[in-house]
Design a protein around this motif. Structure first.
Motif, short mmCIF file in Angstrom:
data_model
loop_
_atom_site.label_atom_id
_atom_site.label_comp_id
_atom_site.label_asym_id
_atom_site.label_seq_id
_atom_site.Cartn_x
_atom_site.Cartn_y
_atom_site.Cartn_z
N ASP A 1 30.44 45.64 46.29
CA ASP A 1 30.37 44.67 45.20
C ASP A 1 31.78 44.13 44.92
N LEU A 2 31.89 42.81 44.88
CA LEU A 2 33.16 42.15 44.62
C LEU A 2 33.13 41.53 43.22
N THR A 3 34.02 41.96 42.36
CA THR A 3 34.11 41.45 41.00
C THR A 3 35.57 41.06 40.71
N ALA A 4 35.76 40.34 39.61
CA ALA A 4 37.10 39.90 39.22
C ALA A 4 37.18 39.80 37.71
N ILE B 1 37.86 36.81 30.90
CA ILE B 1 36.77 36.23 31.68
C ILE B 1 36.46 37.17 32.83
N ALA B 2 35.16 37.46 33.05
CA ALA B 2 34.72 38.34 34.14
C ALA B 2 33.76 37.57 35.04
N ALA B 3 33.81 37.89 36.33
CA ALA B 3 32.95 37.22 37.31
C ALA B 3 32.54 38.22 38.37
N SER B 4 31.44 37.90 39.07
CA SER B 4 30.93 38.78 40.14
C SER B 4 30.42 37.91 41.28
N ALA B 5 30.62 38.39 42.50
CA ALA B 5 30.14 37.66 43.67
C ALA B 5 28.66 37.89 43.94
N PRO C 1 22.35 44.78 39.21
CA PRO C 1 21.38 45.01 38.13
C PRO C 1 21.60 46.31 37.36
N GLU C 2 22.01 47.38 38.04
CA GLU C 2 22.18 48.66 37.36
C GLU C 2 23.32 48.64 36.33
N LEU C 3 24.20 47.66 36.47
CA LEU C 3 25.30 47.52 35.51
C LEU C 3 25.11 46.31 34.60
N GLU C 4 23.97 45.65 34.71
CA GLU C 4 23.68 44.44 33.94
C GLU C 4 24.75 43.37 34.16
N ILE C 5 25.08 43.15 35.43
CA ILE C 5 26.05 42.12 35.81
C ILE C 5 25.37 41.17 36.78
N GLY C 6 25.40 39.88 36.46
CA GLY C 6 24.83 38.87 37.34
C GLY C 6 25.91 38.16 38.14
N SER C 7 25.51 37.43 39.16
CA SER C 7 26.47 36.72 40.00
C SER C 7 27.04 35.52 39.24
N GLY C 8 28.23 35.10 39.67
CA GLY C 8 28.91 34.00 39.00
C GLY C 8 29.73 34.50 37.81
N LEU C 9 30.03 33.59 36.89
CA LEU C 9 30.72 34.01 35.66
C LEU C 9 29.78 34.88 34.85
N ARG D 1 30.35 36.63 24.82
CA ARG D 1 29.17 35.89 25.26
C ARG D 1 28.89 36.21 26.72
N ALA D 2 27.68 36.73 27.01
CA ALA D 2 27.25 36.93 28.39
C ALA D 2 26.74 35.61 28.95
N LEU D 3 26.99 35.35 30.23
CA LEU D 3 26.66 34.07 30.83
C LEU D 3 25.72 34.24 32.02
#
Length: 333
Positions: free
Chosen positions: A236-239, A261-265, A269-277, A304-306
Motif C-alpha cells: 500500500d502506497l500512501t502519502a 492532507i493525506a492521500a492513498s494510491a 478498507p480495513e483502515l477505512e482509507i480510500g484511493s485518492g485524497l 473532513r474525509a474525502l
C-alpha cells in the motif's frame, strides 16, 4: 587826534604791504590740468581680466591627464577589470607543507589539533526533543486525546530523526499510533531529505511496517513543511503533507494555522482509507509562551474525509466531517 592819525598812518601802510605778500602762491597759475592728490595704484596699466580673484587654492593637478590612472590597489574582487594586475606567488611558496605550523610543531601534533578544532567549532553534535502537540479534543465524535512529537540528534548535515503520532478516545483505548526512525541528510540550507522505516500499532487492526521517503524543512514565508510517502509491506502506497506557520501577535502570544492532507494510491478498507485524497485537516491554535520551552494553547480543528474514505466512514454510520475544540501544550528540551 589829527596828530595821532598822522603818526599811525605809516604803520597801517606797512601792514597792508605785508598782507599783500602772503597771498595765494598759485594765484595766476592754470590748475585745470592737475589731478586731485591720491595714492598711486600699483596695478595701474596692468591687464587684470585673466586673474581669478576668488581666493581659491590652485589645482595641483591642473593640466595633467588623469584618464590613464586606475583605482588604488585595495582588496577587491579578483576578476575586477579595473584592478591592477598582481604578480603571482613564486613557485617556492608551494614547495613546503600545506600548514606552516607543521614545520614547528610536527605534522602529527598539528593534525590532532586541527581535528579538535573541527569538533569544537564545526562538527557540533546536538540533540533536541520537540512535543509539538499534546492535546485533548472536545466536540463531534466524543472527547479525544492526541500526541505529535519528534526528536533528532546529530550535526548540521547528518542526523538521526524519530517521530511519533497517536490518538484515541479519552474514555476508551488507543486507536492507532506510529513511530518513525529516519536518517536525515541536509540537501540545502533549509531542507532535509529523510528516509527510514515507520511502524504502526493498532489494538484492533493490523500492525504495519512502511518504508519512508520524505522531505522536511522551511518553505518561503516561513512555512514549516513535513511531507513523506509510505510504502507498506502489504504494497500500500500512501502519502501525507503537513504545513504550519507561526504568526507572532506579541513576543509571547502566537497564532498558528496548521494544515494536513493525506492521500492513498489504493483502497485500504480495513483502515477505512480510500484511493485518492483521503482526508484534509485544518486547525488554528493560539498559544502563549510562558517561556520558550513551555507554551499552552487553545484552538479549533476541522477534519473532513474525502472521496472513497468518506463513503467507508458513512458505511459504518460515521460522520466524515468533524469539528473539535482543542486544548494542549507545546514543549521542547
Amino acid at each position: 587826534m589829527s596828530r595821532l592819525l598822522a603818526a599811525l598812518s605809516p604803520l597801517i601802510l606797512a601792514a597792508g604791504a605785508a598782507q599783500a605778500q602772503t597771498a595765494d602762491p598759485h594765484a595766476g597759475h592754470d590748475m585745470s590740468k592737475m589731478a586731485a592728490p591720491s595714492q598711486t595704484d600699483p596695478h595701474a596699466g596692468h591687464d587684470m581680466g585673466a586673474m581669478d580673484m576668488s581666493g581659491a587654492q590652485p589645482d595641483p593637478h591642473a593640466g595633467h591627464d588623469m584618464s590613464a590612472m586606475g583605482p588604488p590597489d585595495v582588496p577587491t574582487s579578483a576578476n575586477n577589470p579595473g584592478r591592477p594586475p598582481e604578480t603571482p606567488p613564486p613557485a617556492a611558496a608551494f614547495g613546503g607543507p600545506a600548514h606552516a605550523a607543521d614545520l614547528v610543531f610536527g605534522a602529527q601534533a598539528m593534525a590532532a589539533s586541527r581535528q579538535a578544532l573541527v569538533v569544537e567549532n564545526g562538527d557540533v553534535r546536538t540533540t533536541a526533543v520537540i512535543i509539538d502537540r499534546a492535546e485533548a479534543g472536545f466536540g463531534d465524535g466524543g472527547d479525544t486525546y492526541l500526541w505529535d512529537a519528534q526528536a533528532w540528534t546529530g550535526g548540521d548535515i547528518n542526523r538521526f530523526w524519530w517521530k511519533s503520532e497517536g490518538h484515541g478516545d479519552v474514555d476508551g483505548k488507543l486507536e492507532d499510533a506510529e513511530v518513525q526512525a529516519l536518517y536525515s541528510r541536509a540537501i540545502t540550507p533549509f531542507w532535509n531529505l529523510q528516509t527510514g522505516v515507520r511502524q504502526d500499532f493498532r489494538p484492533d487492526g493490523p500492525n504495519t511496517t512502511h518504508a519512508v521517503l520524505g522531505v522536511q524543512g522551511l518553505a518561503p514565508y516561513w512555512w514549516e513543511i513535513d511531507a513523506a510517502a509510505f510504502l507498506s509491506t502489504r504494497g500500500d502506497l500512501t502519502a501525507k503533507v503537513e504545513a504550519e506557520y507561526d504568526q507572532r501577535i506579541t513576543q509571547r502570544l502566537i497564532l498558528q494555522p496548521r494544515f494536513e492532507i493525506a492521500a492513498s494510491a489504493s483502497d485500504i478498507p480495513e483502515l477505512e482509507i480510500g484511493s485518492g485524497l483521503s482526508s484534509i485537516q485544518a486547525g488554528l491554535r493560539l498559544r502563549y509562551e510562558i517561556k520558550k520551552e513551555l507554551a499552552p494553547y487553545v484552538g479549533v480543528e476541522w477534519t473532513r474525509a474525502l472521496g472513497s474514505t468518506a463513503d467507508l466512514i458513512r458505511a459504518r454510520d460515521g460522520d466524515p466531517d468533524q469539528v473539535q475544540m482543542v486544548v494542549g501544550l507545546k514543549t521542547w528540551f
